[in-house]
Design an enzyme around this catalytic site. Structure first.
Site, short mmCIF file in Angstrom:
data_model
loop_
_atom_site.label_atom_id
_atom_site.label_comp_id
_atom_site.label_asym_id
_atom_site.label_seq_id
_atom_site.Cartn_x
_atom_site.Cartn_y
_atom_site.Cartn_z
N LYS A 142 5.31 16.42 27.94
CA LYS A 142 5.72 17.38 28.97
C LYS A 142 5.48 18.80 28.46
O LYS A 142 5.29 19.01 27.25
CB LYS A 142 7.19 17.16 29.32
CG LYS A 142 8.16 17.34 28.16
CD LYS A 142 9.55 16.80 28.51
CE LYS A 142 10.50 16.98 27.33
NZ LYS A 142 11.78 16.29 27.56
N ARG A 168 23.13 14.78 33.22
CA ARG A 168 22.02 15.54 33.76
C ARG A 168 21.49 14.83 35.00
O ARG A 168 21.88 15.17 36.10
CB ARG A 168 20.96 15.71 32.67
CG ARG A 168 19.91 16.73 32.95
CD ARG A 168 19.09 17.10 31.72
NE ARG A 168 18.27 16.02 31.19
CZ ARG A 168 17.43 16.14 30.16
NH1 ARG A 168 17.32 17.31 29.55
NH2 ARG A 168 16.72 15.13 29.73
N HIS A 194 19.34 8.75 28.23
CA HIS A 194 18.95 9.82 27.30
C HIS A 194 20.15 10.25 26.46
O HIS A 194 21.23 10.50 26.98
CB HIS A 194 18.42 11.01 28.10
CG HIS A 194 17.72 12.04 27.27
ND1 HIS A 194 16.76 11.71 26.33
CD2 HIS A 194 17.82 13.39 27.24
CE1 HIS A 194 16.31 12.83 25.75
NE2 HIS A 194 16.94 13.86 26.27
N TYR A 254 8.92 51.08 20.36
CA TYR A 254 9.85 51.45 21.43
C TYR A 254 11.28 51.58 20.90
O TYR A 254 11.70 50.79 20.06
CB TYR A 254 9.84 50.38 22.52
CG TYR A 254 8.59 50.34 23.35
CD1 TYR A 254 8.21 51.42 24.13
CD2 TYR A 254 7.80 49.19 23.36
CE1 TYR A 254 7.05 51.35 24.91
CE2 TYR A 254 6.65 49.12 24.14
CZ TYR A 254 6.29 50.20 24.90
OH TYR A 254 5.16 50.14 25.67
N ARG A 272 10.73 7.19 23.16
CA ARG A 272 10.13 8.36 23.80
C ARG A 272 10.11 9.51 22.80
O ARG A 272 11.05 10.29 22.72
CB ARG A 272 10.94 8.77 25.03
CG ARG A 272 11.19 7.63 26.04
CD ARG A 272 11.96 8.13 27.26
NE ARG A 272 13.20 8.78 26.94
CZ ARG A 272 14.39 8.20 26.95
NH1 ARG A 272 14.52 6.92 27.27
NH2 ARG A 272 15.47 8.89 26.64
N CYS A 306 6.48 44.46 20.90
CA CYS A 306 6.07 44.94 22.22
C CYS A 306 5.48 43.78 23.02
O CYS A 306 5.40 42.65 22.53
CB CYS A 306 5.02 46.04 22.09
SG CYS A 306 5.47 47.36 20.96
N MET A 307 5.04 44.08 24.23
CA MET A 307 4.48 43.01 25.05
C MET A 307 3.23 42.41 24.41
O MET A 307 3.04 41.18 24.41
CB MET A 307 4.13 43.56 26.44
CG MET A 307 3.66 42.49 27.40
SD MET A 307 3.11 43.13 28.98
CE MET A 307 4.63 43.69 29.71
N ASP A 308 2.39 43.28 23.83
CA ASP A 308 1.09 42.81 23.33
C ASP A 308 0.85 43.10 21.86
O ASP A 308 -0.23 42.79 21.35
CB ASP A 308 -0.04 43.50 24.12
CG ASP A 308 0.24 43.54 25.60
OD1 ASP A 308 0.42 42.46 26.17
OD2 ASP A 308 0.31 44.65 26.17
C1 LIG Z 1 12.09 15.57 26.41
C2 LIG Z 1 12.60 14.21 26.48
C3 LIG Z 1 12.36 13.31 25.43
C4 LIG Z 1 11.71 13.72 24.13
O1 LIG Z 1 12.65 14.43 23.35
P1 LIG Z 1 12.33 14.79 21.81
O2 LIG Z 1 13.62 15.28 21.29
O3 LIG Z 1 11.28 15.84 21.85
O4 LIG Z 1 11.85 13.53 21.19
C5 LIG Z 1 12.75 11.99 25.60
N1 LIG Z 1 13.37 11.60 26.72
C6 LIG Z 1 13.65 12.43 27.74
C7 LIG Z 1 14.36 11.93 28.94
C8 LIG Z 1 13.29 13.76 27.65
O5 LIG Z 1 13.58 14.60 28.65
#
Ligand SMILES: *Cc1c(COP(=O)(O)O)cnc(C)c1O
Length: 376
Positions: free
Chosen positions: A39, A134, A166, A269, A225, A316-318
């Site tokens: 992601k 969540r 999760h 700045y 995951r 700064c920005m850049d």
């Molecule tokens: C982002 C995410 C992960 C991966 O998490 P890490 O800590 O980067 O391994 C796994 N499961 C879900 C549901 C997530 O949102």
């Protein structure tokens, strides 16, 4: 080969990614397959190249956060399994079917609408909220959760391939947190086993993220995951990991100007920095628009010729400025390492993160589109 103008860039090392994957694989048994979490453009590393490398390593299951990301991954991984971990509007049920994307289902109501709109078989995994608060079917009791999941499995057009949850605190050593993680694990396993009792044997049950895989590995999780550890960063930089992984990305820039400023001169700045002696200042064309946070003003460090240099004044920005007084004869176009290794010195994304109260995840995800990713 990507053509780019040397200004600020990120180097992504797929050799290190391969080695990280090998080490992570050694932590799980053959009961558990890896899902590579890609992601947020592979946590800022560039999903296309990361997925290509992972496919070569034999990883064929990817997870993303939303439909746009899923469609990108589908465009370069035509054969892989792709799971959307987050919510997608049910308006896109047909797109999910067409592109053979697996959707995370968050409630019975969500499942009912998906089922009505799909007009074909929609693959899904049901998310159970065992304590993250969540998304997902809210868990009250094993029986209630099993009832809701069972009802989802009976809907037409949905092919339920698994359930998942999760962890909220898998990266903590605090005994209460360890207990919390165990309860989350025990809950989803009990719900899964209750479904089996009812004759519903789903292919997948998964609850491991990176921290889970490192600190709470359990082969009942048919999938792990893994996100952050593939990229060589730590779920919790204070906790020792059972394997050594290497960060796969380095953030670099060149020096655009070198000059001497005198005692009493100000930099950047807000005039927050006033020289208390004559110093040599190097300007670097990278800033917060590149994702190098303004919170690093007068705090961050960068490596030049294998030595640490302090950022002086505001980012700064850049552009930003470094005190390079200790480096003789520094030339424009020499290389600055903001994240990565130069000689014996290293600055990790975790180091940068700790300077302004965040985590390595946010630092790498935050490196902006303006910064070309150079993959080697
Ligand atoms: C982002 C995410 C992960 C991966 O998490 P890490 O800590 O980067 O391994 C796994 N499961 C879900 C549901 C997530 O949102």
């Amino acid at each position: 080969m990507l053509i780019f103008h040397k200004r600020a860039w990120a180097e992504v090392d797929t050799g290190k990614l391969k080695r990280n994957i090998e080490k992570i694989s050694s932590c799980v048994t053959d009961k558990t397959e890896l899902i590579a979490v890609v992601k947020a453009d592979a946590y800022g590393h560039g999903a296309r190249e990361v997925c290509k490398c992972l496919t070569d390593c034999g990883v064929n299951f990817f997870a993303v956060s939303n439909l746009d990301e899923a469609k990108s991954v589908r465009s370069y991984c035509p054969e892989s399994d792709i799971l959307i971990l987050g919510y997608s509007s049910t308006d896109y049920a047909k797109v999910l079917v067409r592109d053979n994307i697996i959707q995370g289902v968050v409630s019975l109501e969500n499942a009912q609408i998906l089922s009505e709109k799909a007009e074909g078989v929609l693959r899904c995994h049901i998310k159970l909220d065992t304590g993250m608060g969540r998304i997902g079917v809210k868990h009250n009791s094993i029986m209630d959760s099993a009832d809701e999941i069972e009802a989802i499995t009976k809907l037409p057009n949905l092919s339920v391939e698994g359930i998942y949850t999760h962890f909220a605190v898998a990266d903590s050593e605090n005994p209460e947190d360890v207990e919390y993680t165990k309860t989350q694990r025990d809950t989803i396993v009990a719900v899964y086993d209750e479904l089996v009792n009812r004759g519903i044997k789903l292919k997948h049950l998964h609850f491991l993220n990176s921290a889970g895989t490192m600190y709470h590995y359990d082969e009942r999780s048919t999938l792990a995951r893994v996100g952050i550890i593939m990229y060589g960063l730590h779920p919790n930089s204070e906790m020792k990991m059972p394997i050594e992984i290497e960060p796969i990305m380095e953030l670099k820039a060149i020096i655009s100007q070198v000059k001497t400023i005198e005692k009493g001169d100000f930099v950047s700045y807000g005039r927050t920095f006033k020289a208390d002696k004559s110093i040599t200042l190097a300007t670097v064309p990278i800033g917060y628009a590149d994702g190098y946070s303004r919170f690093l003003s007068s705090k961050g460090e960068a490596l030049v010729r294998g030595t640490r240099c302090k950022i002086v004044g505001r980012v700064c920005m850049d552009q930003l400025m470094l005190d390079v007084s200790h480096i003789p004869d520094l030339k424009v176009d020499e290389i600055v390492t903001l994240i990565g290794r130069d000689g014996d010195e290293v600055i990790t994304a975790d180091d940068v993160a700790s300077l302004y109260g965040t985590i390595g995840y946010e630092v790498v995800c935050g490196i902006s589109k303006r910064v070309p990713r150079i993959v080697k």
